[in-house]
Write an enzyme that holds these catalytic residues in place. Structure first.
Site, short mmCIF file in Angstrom:
data_model
loop_
_atom_site.label_atom_id
_atom_site.label_comp_id
_atom_site.label_asym_id
_atom_site.label_seq_id
_atom_site.Cartn_x
_atom_site.Cartn_y
_atom_site.Cartn_z
N SER A 140 0.88 -1.21 -0.07
CA SER A 140 0.00 -0.03 0.17
C SER A 140 0.73 1.29 0.00
O SER A 140 2.13 1.39 0.43
CB SER A 140 -0.98 0.01 1.07
OG SER A 140 -1.48 1.27 1.34
N TYR A 153 -3.32 -1.04 10.31
CA TYR A 153 -3.32 -1.52 8.88
C TYR A 153 -2.08 -0.89 8.16
O TYR A 153 -1.38 -1.94 7.47
CB TYR A 153 -4.60 -0.75 8.18
CG TYR A 153 -4.69 -1.15 6.69
CD1 TYR A 153 -5.26 -2.27 6.35
CD2 TYR A 153 -4.07 -0.25 5.71
CE1 TYR A 153 -5.32 -2.64 4.77
CE2 TYR A 153 -4.31 -0.61 4.59
CZ TYR A 153 -4.68 -1.67 3.84
OH TYR A 153 -4.72 -1.99 2.70
#
Length: 254
Positions: A140, A153
């Site tokens: 990400s 996360y």
């Protein structure tokens, strides 16, 4: 890498990025196997793409991973393992003690990080025997710069990014031909972030970039704003942190 005539396993393939990847890889002439927790979504994916194989499997569970490996082995094995499954928990201020901090972090790490290592371990020897094989790990933009609203996360994706880089090096030491790709998306327009008004790219655009990167043997595939953030973070880390985390993000934590 040649992306025709391969067998590809995509975790989290029943919706979003995974389903779009299944569509595009299948369209190139590959055999595609998808997994997911939700049988109804898997059935819907099968109706949309009748040529794929759908297997119910939870990336958080070791017993599901072993059962998935056994079933895929009976199907003839795979050439590409695409670790796409990912989860995120609702934001909470980590500065306030709350029982769900640990539970949420464990869940994210189990799916986003440990689950990837688990599947890689199961399929590694099979992949090493293939004439041309690959592992794809989706990290990400938040593995570069963390989000205060997605703290654990972000940490899980940073862990996966580090693991991906070192896995590539370890396979090189073994003279293995297994390629290891890291896909770094920005915010992608999926159900997971449907309620967020922020700038997003489409799953189609993301998977287009993934396929192009793999075909060109670009092992680190940064897409959209991730390219800019990666460069600017080296030069202006505080500025980039502020861009990823505007005032409204901190206000949401109060």
């Amino acid at each position: 890498m040649n992306l025709q005539g391969k067998t590809i396993l995509i975790t989290g393939g029943a919706s979003g990025i995974g389903l779009e990847a299944a569509r595009q890889f299948h369209g190139l002439g590959n055999k595609v196997i998808i997994t997911g927790r939700n049988q109804a979504k898997l059935d819907a994916a099968k109706q949309l793409l009748p040529g794929i194989v759908a297997i119910q499997s939870d990336a958080a569970k070791a017993e599901d991973a072993q059962a998935l490996f056994d079933q895929v082995k009976t199907l003839g094995g795979i050439d590409i393992l695409y670790n796409n499954a990912g989860v995120g928990v609702p934001p909470l201020n980590l500065g306030n003690a709350h029982h769900s901090h640990v539970a949420g972090a464990l869940y994210e790490m189990e799916v986003n990080y440990i689950g990837v290592i688990r599947l890689n371990n199961l399929f590694m020897e099979q992949l090493k025997k293939r004439p041309e094989a690959a592992i794809i790990n989706t990290t990400s933009i938040l593995s570069i710069v963390p989000s205060v609203l997605e703290a654990t996360y972000s940490a899980s994706k940073a862990a996966l990014s580090s693991y991906t880089k070192t896995l590539r090096s370890h396979l090189k030491v073994l003279n293995s031909t297994v390629r290891v790709y890291e896909l770094l998306p920005p915010l992608v327009d999926t159900d997971m972030v449907a309620d967020r008004p922020d700038k997003k790219i489409s799953p189609e655009k993301l998977v287009n970039a993934l396929i192009k990167g793999m075909q060109n043997d670009q092992f680190t595939i940064r897409v959209g704003d991730t390219k800019i953030v990666s460069v600017l973070n080296r030069l202006l880390p505080n500025t980039v942190y502020g861009i990823i985390n505007p005032k409204k993000a901190f206000d949401a934590l109060r």
